[in-house]
Design a protein around this motif. Structure first.
Motif, PDB file in Angstrom:
ATOM      1  N   ALA A  55      39.233  58.376 -21.262  1.00 47.25           N
ATOM      2  CA  ALA A  55      40.072  59.182 -20.365  1.00 47.25           C
ATOM      3  C   ALA A  55      39.367  59.486 -19.049  1.00 47.25           C
ATOM      4  N   ILE A  56      38.054  59.295 -19.002  1.00 46.25           N
ATOM      5  CA  ILE A  56      37.266  59.640 -17.812  1.00 46.25           C
ATOM      6  C   ILE A  56      37.321  58.510 -16.798  1.00 46.25           C
ATOM      7  N   ALA A  83      32.669  51.169 -25.100  1.00 45.16           N
ATOM      8  CA  ALA A  83      33.070  49.993 -24.320  1.00 45.16           C
ATOM      9  C   ALA A  83      34.257  50.292 -23.406  1.00 45.16           C
ATOM     10  N   VAL A  84      34.148  51.405 -22.682  1.00 42.23           N
ATOM     11  CA  VAL A  84      35.212  51.777 -21.743  1.00 42.23           C
ATOM     12  C   VAL A  84      35.348  50.672 -20.705  1.00 42.23           C
ATOM     13  N   SER A  85      36.540  50.149 -20.567  1.00 45.60           N
ATOM     14  CA  SER A  85      36.729  48.938 -19.764  1.00 45.60           C
ATOM     15  C   SER A  85      36.911  49.207 -18.275  1.00 45.60           C
ATOM     16  N   ARG A  86      37.468  50.365 -17.913  1.00 47.34           N
ATOM     17  CA  ARG A  86      37.690  50.585 -16.487  1.00 47.34           C
ATOM     18  C   ARG A  86      36.437  51.137 -15.821  1.00 47.34           C
ATOM     19  N   PRO A  87      36.228  50.836 -14.550  1.00 49.14           N
ATOM     20  CA  PRO A  87      35.073  51.396 -13.847  1.00 49.14           C
ATOM     21  C   PRO A  87      35.164  52.915 -13.776  1.00 49.14           C
ATOM     22  N   VAL A  88      34.025  53.570 -13.893  1.00 51.83           N
ATOM     23  CA  VAL A  88      33.953  55.025 -13.751  1.00 51.83           C
ATOM     24  C   VAL A  88      33.072  55.321 -12.544  1.00 51.83           C
ATOM     25  N   ARG A  89      33.577  56.152 -11.653  1.00 50.96           N
ATOM     26  CA  ARG A  89      32.829  56.485 -10.444  1.00 50.96           C
ATOM     27  C   ARG A  89      32.137  57.830 -10.602  1.00 50.96           C
ATOM     28  N   ALA A  90      30.935  57.912 -10.053  1.00 44.98           N
ATOM     29  CA  ALA A  90      30.146  59.142 -10.155  1.00 44.98           C
ATOM     30  C   ALA A  90      29.873  59.683  -8.760  1.00 44.98           C
ATOM     31  N   HIS A  91      30.280  60.937  -8.539  1.00 43.78           N
ATOM     32  CA  HIS A  91      30.044  61.615  -7.270  1.00 43.78           C
ATOM     33  C   HIS A  91      29.046  62.750  -7.494  1.00 43.78           C
ATOM     34  N   TYR A  92      28.109  62.890  -6.583  1.00 41.81           N
ATOM     35  CA  TYR A  92      27.102  63.942  -6.674  1.00 41.81           C
ATOM     36  C   TYR A  92      26.423  64.078  -5.311  1.00 41.81           C
ATOM     37  N   PRO A  93      25.793  65.224  -5.025  1.00 38.59           N
ATOM     38  CA  PRO A  93      25.095  65.374  -3.751  1.00 38.59           C
ATOM     39  C   PRO A  93      24.021  64.305  -3.594  1.00 38.59           C
ATOM     40  N   GLU A 111      23.820  49.151 -22.002  1.00 39.71           N
ATOM     41  CA  GLU A 111      24.806  49.539 -20.998  1.00 39.71           C
ATOM     42  C   GLU A 111      25.817  48.413 -20.771  1.00 39.71           C
ATOM     43  N   VAL A 112      27.058  48.673 -21.131  1.00 40.16           N
ATOM     44  CA  VAL A 112      28.117  47.695 -20.903  1.00 40.16           C
ATOM     45  C   VAL A 112      29.224  48.250 -20.019  1.00 40.16           C
ATOM     46  N   ALA A 113      29.342  49.560 -19.945  1.00 37.74           N
ATOM     47  CA  ALA A 113      30.356  50.162 -19.074  1.00 37.74           C
ATOM     48  C   ALA A 113      29.921  50.058 -17.619  1.00 37.74           C
ATOM     49  N   GLU A 114      30.894  50.039 -16.726  1.00 34.36           N
ATOM     50  CA  GLU A 114      30.601  49.952 -15.295  1.00 34.36           C
ATOM     51  C   GLU A 114      30.654  51.339 -14.669  1.00 34.36           C
ATOM     52  N   LEU A 115      29.498  51.822 -14.250  1.00 33.28           N
ATOM     53  CA  LEU A 115      29.403  53.124 -13.595  1.00 33.28           C
ATOM     54  C   LEU A 115      29.034  52.896 -12.138  1.00 33.28           C
ATOM     55  N   ILE A 116      29.902  53.315 -11.247  1.00 31.90           N
ATOM     56  CA  ILE A 116      29.713  53.094  -9.814  1.00 31.90           C
ATOM     57  C   ILE A 116      29.321  54.409  -9.163  1.00 31.90           C
TER      58      ILE A 116
END
Length: 303
Positions: A55-56, A83-93, A111-116
């Motif tokens: 869901a994230i 194995a979350v298939s959609r890219p997840v974006r990370a925002h931080y200072p 690591e198989v998930a895509e974290l941008i």
């Protein structure tokens, strides 16, 4: 069916308690899932809340104090475990990029998930999409901190009776919406304004311009109220708000639903936060509890 709600995963502050986990808030917004400030234990709280890691879609950190980010390693690893298939974006200072790097790679995992990673360099719009705009403003805390605002653009709602009166139905409705007019009938003639919804997320801060800008016209304001007014001097010293100050923001900014959270463990009676806020703000007040779900209020109506 779209869902717009806040899933409260944790409501404590520096130290968790038997009833309050560290911070953690998932805003479910149609197909988006914005995870704000996942503190320690957030992965397990998601399980209790019945929300899958899939869901994230975004991880949004306000700053790098532990109660707002120590859950990142578990969340990042869970994305790959599931194995979350959609890219997840990370925002931080951006000033805390070295901390995020350590949190992201805190231990060995496959690591198989895509974290941008999309660090925040300055105030403004972080992202746009079908959800609207995700914006940030600076807060006033001893370390660099940003608050978030999700803004849906204004639109128009079709009125079935007016459509029928003009003989417009089926695929022609979509064509009229896209083109703005059809066979001499304008969109304005068969629709009414539909104000976009707004949600604001404000964590550790003193009162500042950024707080009021984020809260302006929010349908849902999720805001820290670490202290009560009896400890206002302590709140200011440590860069926090009182329940009364959070309520003042809501009252002055036209907020519809005020969600108080991030409570100091020194207070035993949550009702005191509601009572203090109610003296200042006359709208809906929610004193957040772990695993509570708070719906985004129904859309504002126009005359």
């Amino acid at each position: 069916m779209s869902v717009r709600e806040l899933v409260v995963l944790g409501t404590g502050s520096q130290a968790p308690s038997r009833t309050r986990n560290h911070n953690g808030y998932l805003l479910r917004w149609d197909s988006e899932g914005l995870l704000f400030d996942p503190g320690e234990g957030t992965q397990r709280q998601l399980l209790f809340a019945g929300v899958p890691a899939s869901a994230i879609s975004r991880i949004c950190l306000t700053h790098f104090h532990g109660d707002h980010c120590l859950g990142v390693p578990g969340i990042v690893q869970r994305l790959s475990l599931d194995a979350v298939s959609r890219p997840v974006r990370a925002h931080y200072p951006a000033s805390g990029a070295h901390y995020f790097a350590k949190l992201r790679h805190a231990s060995v995992f496959h690591e198989v998930a895509e974290l941008i990673e999309e660090p925040i360099e300055a105030e403004g719009t972080l992202a746009t999409g079908p959800f609207g705009e995700l914006r940030v403003r600076r807060l006033d805390h001893p370390v660099e901190a940003f608050g978030y605002q999700l803004v849906e653009p204004d639109d128009r709602s079709m009125v079935p009776g007016l459509l029928a009166a003009h003989g417009i139905s089926g695929p022609d409705v979509g064509e009229l919406r896209r083109a703005g007019s059809l066979r001499g009938v304008s969109l304005a003639e068969v629709s009414v304004p539909r104000p976009g919804q707004r949600v604001a997320f404000v964590m550790d801060t003193r009162l500042c311009d950024g707080v009021f800008a984020l809260a302006q016209d929010a349908d849902l304001l999720v805001i820290e109220s670490t202290f009560l007014s009896e400890d206002e001097a302590l709140a200011h010293e440590h860069g926090h708000l009182t329940a009364a100050q959070a309520a003042r923001v809501a009252a002055e900014c036209g907020v519809r639903t005020l969600v108080l959270t991030h409570f100091s463990q020194r207070y035993r009676d949550p009702a005191r936060f509601h009572a203090e806020a109610a003296e200042v703000y006359g709208g809906e007040i929610v004193v957040a509890e772990d695993l509570m779900r708070v719906p985004v209020p129904r859309r504002r109506t126009t005359e």
